[in-house]
Design an enzyme around this catalytic site. Structure first.
Site, mmCIF file in Angstrom:
data_model
loop_
_atom_site.group_PDB
_atom_site.id
_atom_site.type_symbol
_atom_site.label_atom_id
_atom_site.label_comp_id
_atom_site.label_asym_id
_atom_site.label_seq_id
_atom_site.Cartn_x
_atom_site.Cartn_y
_atom_site.Cartn_z
ATOM 1 N N ASP A 51 0.009 6.158 -9.189
ATOM 2 C CA ASP A 51 0.719 5.339 -7.941
ATOM 3 C C ASP A 51 1.052 3.940 -8.600
ATOM 4 O O ASP A 51 0.866 3.703 -9.832
ATOM 5 C CB ASP A 51 -0.519 5.293 -7.162
ATOM 6 C CG ASP A 51 0.101 4.949 -5.819
ATOM 7 O OD1 ASP A 51 1.199 4.489 -5.409
ATOM 8 O OD2 ASP A 51 -0.843 5.449 -4.772
HETATM 9 C C1 BGC Z 1 1.388 3.902 -2.216
HETATM 10 C C2 BGC Z 1 2.253 5.197 -2.741
HETATM 11 C C3 BGC Z 1 3.745 4.866 -2.626
HETATM 12 C C4 BGC Z 1 3.724 3.803 -3.703
HETATM 13 C C5 BGC Z 1 5.505 3.501 -3.826
HETATM 14 C C6 BGC Z 1 2.048 2.778 -3.279
HETATM 15 O O1 BGC Z 1 1.363 1.786 -2.831
HETATM 16 O O2 BGC Z 1 0.172 4.258 -2.450
HETATM 17 O O3 BGC Z 1 1.900 6.190 -1.660
HETATM 18 O O4 BGC Z 1 4.440 6.007 -3.032
HETATM 19 O O5 BGC Z 1 3.169 2.665 -3.269
HETATM 20 O O6 BGC Z 1 5.884 2.730 -2.916
#
Ligand code: BGC
Length: 758
Positions: free
Chosen positions: A290
């Site tokens: 993530d």
């Molecule tokens: C989120 C993800 C997301 C990623 C990219 C993160 O803060 O938890 O679900 O895909 O950002 O934007």
């Protein structure tokens, strides 16, 4: 161009990839991957494991060295395998061109984006879509999202989020399918199939990503990014099933999570990524971290520094580092120092390259970059029709007393009141990065398309001070009451008052946990003030999570759950209010009476003290100030007609081994209009080596019946439907007594029993 020809040469030696003969192609792709891998330096391999943000929308801090010049240099030097948040054909082409035409090997980038519920034409938020219990529509909605994203240069979405959550305080419940592992698994599979289609190499499909692996939805106290401590049985029985279903539906990538799980951050968790995902489930796609979660392992207190974080994440099976920069900065050195085996790097790179080959990026790295297609496809009428259909089926009629709904089409005077009534942005919901603010059809606009009634509109109160923002906290209006008197005056004497209240579009979503589940700001006050002068209220709720609306439930005759329904929101709501679409949605998540009941979910355990005894007895599992019952149970949802359930029967008393048990019931439309019902079948394993929930959804079916029409519905129950993670830590069914329950919600009305013999 020299670089491009190297890869073309490589491709020419091997036949092209499409999905027509899967096994030959898998071998072909593996051969291509191996040939390419043999040409790569260690630096280039590590580069494939590095993902950079394209300076678009960020949901976390950007590391200091995140400047554009360095990123462009790294692209040229083969130190980047993927970018996220670059969108639009022109922009994508720019970065792809550098990777393909200026780096030594010219390996194309995979371009990721949070296409969570639509790209520009927005579908309802995923929690709302799950309320449709309609897998065909959900799949179609993902397909539309994929078509638009692919037309804009994107070939990978960070969706579906398949995290089960039982906690309405957690803002990200809007992004998932709710609390149930069975419904969640079906939705996960439908969304993966919608995004990826039959042929991943088509320029209109994109790779999907099941996230967040795992147990992110179990964050303590519903606070985002918080600690998670859940046992292995809950993981296998509740958390894993939708991930497993996504894997079985062919999802090509997984994303790990911000949370720690039982003391080990998910990003550095070898049990999750190596043992379960890549081991037990034999997942051969890749895992992305993530945002910055490799780095956050340092903050968790699990890694000493960036080098240690890279070591731990890569060893645990995180194949790609999203915006932490620790792989690109440390992994090659870790291999040279003998701390990480190069074979581990090779495995990660193989997985990433495999998906790139499957997408057809090596055949044509610009296949998603067709400016004409971008113009033709995005926002098409066909897409608007699809999201409108999805939106209508996502609406849940929570309450309808006294026949207030559906509205008469002529001769009524209506007041439409509330801060969300004319809001053209909130219905887009959270995670709508490519949709312009103000592009949703508001309730007011939708209602105005019906011309037979008179409409008076007043906001009453403002929900926020200023416009809500995706990245900044939004202040809720708790002081400005100036609009209340004129809203009350407008409501006085009208035939029906439609009040549109709830949460603004960024009040749920990532980082949006709440400790209260009420109507925010001054909306409750407005509702009660209007009720004083006119009790004929239809409350239309717009929200991204279950709300505790006890007062409204007690006083307001009609309540419609309309979530955040996307671009066509107002049209869908108007069609339901006027009865042109008879509502058939069912809640995918329990609505509590009080935030203190949370986590509240239908498939709970019985405990040793479950029974409600005489009211003056104290020592049983309950609260002294609130009932155990939810406000609206999982699976609840009314129609403008009525359905009765009768005659639940089983084809035999004992189900043996691999036989099939047929479970039948008679469903009748006893009302006055045609309607669609979702008939639900639940089951309880009465005695097991590990205690089982009081009820678990096992099957459901949707049928449309004319007034007076009956139909016998039959469900098949097999051994696999009885299996769970047993006391012996194995997934299997155990012999014993089972009870079946059927009805139109998890508050079931019929029961039957059978015995299962292995
Ligand atoms: C989120 C993800 C997301 C990623 C990219 C993160 O803060 O938890 O679900 O895909 O950002 O934007």
């Amino acid at each position: 161009m020299k670089k491009l020809s190297l890869l073309l040469l490589l491709s020419a030696t091997l036949i092209s990839c499409n999905n027509n003969s899967m096994s030959t192609n898998t071998n072909d792709i593996d051969r291509k991957v191996d040939s390419l891998l043999s040409l790569m330096t260690l630096e280039e391999k590590v580069g494939q494991m590095n993902q950079y943000n394209g300076f678009w929308n960020v949901t976390g801090p950007v590391p200091e060295e995140g400047d554009a010049a360095k990123k462009y240099d790294d692209l040229r030097n083969g130190r980047v395998g993927s970018m996220l948040n670059v969108r639009g054909v022109e922009e994508v082409r720019k970065v792809q061109q550098i990777a393909v035409e200026e780096s030594r090997l010219g390996i194309p980038l995979i371009i990721g984006f949070d296409v969570i519920h639509g790209y520009e034409t927005m579908s309802p938020i995923p929690l709302a879509e799950a309320a449709s219990w309609n897998m065909d529509l959900i799949k179609r909605s993902a397909e539309v999202a994929a078509r638009e994203a692919a037309a804009s240069g994107i070939n990978w979405t960070f969706a579906p989020m398949v995290d089960i959550s039982r906690d309405a305080r957690w803002g990200r419940v809007m992004e998932g399918a709710g609390e149930d592992p069975y419904l969640g698994s079906l939705v996960a599979a439908a969304r993966v199939k919608g995004f990826q289609g039959e042929d991943l190499s088509s320029p209109l499909t994109i790779a999907a990503c099941a996230k967040h692996f795992a147990a992110y939805g179990f964050s303590e106290s519903g606070k985002d990014y918080n600690t998670v401590d859940v046992g292995t049985a809950t993981l296998y029985n509740t958390v894993f099933p939708p991930f497993k279903a996504a894997k079985e539906a062919g999802v090509r990538t997984f994303m790990n999570a911000f949370n720690e799980l039982n003391g080990i951050p998910a990003t550095g968790n070898a049990f999750l990524q190596r043992e379960v995902l890549k081991g037990e489930w034999e997942f051969d796609g890749f895992v992305v971290s993530d945002w910055g979660s490799v780095n956050e392992m340092i903050i968790h207190g699990f890694a000493r520094d960036g080098r240690d974080a890279a070591l731990k994440a890569a060893t645990a099976g995180s194949d790609m580092d999203m915006e932490s920069y620790h792989y690109v900065n440390h992994l090659a050195k870790l291999v040279e120092d003998g701390e990480v085996e190069e074979s581990l790097i090779d495995d990660a790179v193989r997985r990433i390259l495999r998906v790139k080959f499957e997408l057809g990026l090596f055949e044509d790295p610009y296949k998603y970059c067709d400016a004409q297609r971008e113009k033709d496809i995005i926002g098409s009428e066909e897409h608007h029709q699809a999201v409108l259909e999805m939106a209508k089926h996502s609406i849940v009629l929570l309450k309808n007393e006294g026949g207030l709904l559906p509205l008469k089409k002529e001769g009524q005077s209506l007041a439409i009141i509330g801060p969300l009534a004319d809001d053209k942005t909130s219905p887009l919901g959270s995670w709508r990065i490519a949709a312009e603010d103000g592009t949703a059809v508001s309730v007011l606009e939708g209602m105005t398309t019906y011309e037979g009634n008179t409409i008076t509109h007043r906001q009453g109160v403002k929900l926020t001070e200023g416009s809500p923002s995706f990245t900044m906290e939004t202040k809720i209006n708790t002081t400005d009451r100036t609009g209340i008197p004129e809203a009350v005056a407008a409501a006085r004497g009208k035939d029906v008052v439609i009040m549109v209240l709830g949460e603004h579009g960024f009040q749920s979503g990532e980082g949006r946990s709440r400790t209260a589940l009420d109507l925010p700001g001054l909306q409750q006050e407005l509702l009660e003030a209007v009720y004083e002068v006119n009790k004929n209220i239809v409350l239309v709720l717009m929200n991204g999570r279950p709300l505790a609306i006890n007062w409204a439930d007690e006083h307001v005759p009609a309540i419609v759950e309309a979530w955040h329904l996307g671009s066509e929101s107002g049209n869908a709501i108007a069609q339901v209010l006027y009865g042109d679409h008879n509502p058939n949605g069912k809640l995918p998540m329990t609505f509590p009476r009080d935030v203190g009941q949370v986590p509240l979910y239908y498939n709970h355990k019985n405990t040793g003290r479950p029974v409600i005894p005489a009211p003056d007895l104290v020592f049983w599992s309950h609260y002294i100030d609130q009932t155990n019952q939810p406000l609206y149970p999982f699976g609840h949802g009314l129609s403008y007609t009525d359905f009765t359930y009768e005659e639940l029967t089983v084809s035999k008393d004992t189900l043996k081994g691999d036989e099939v048990l047929n479970v039948s019931l008679k469903l009748t439309n006893t009302g006055e209009v045609t309607g669609t019902e979702t008939a639900q079948l639940y089951l309880r394993d009465m005695v097991a080596s590990r205690t089982r929930p009081v009820k678990e959804l096992k099957k459901f079916t949707q049928v449309t019946l004319a007034p007076g029409e009956s139909q016998t519905l039959t469900f098949e129950i097999k051994e696999e439907d009885l299996a769970f993670y047993t006391g012996n830590n194995t997934w299997q069914a155990e012999s014993g007594d089972f009870t079946l329950f059927a009805g139109g919600s998890s508050n079931t009305v019929l029961e039957a029993t059978f015995y299962f013999e292995k």
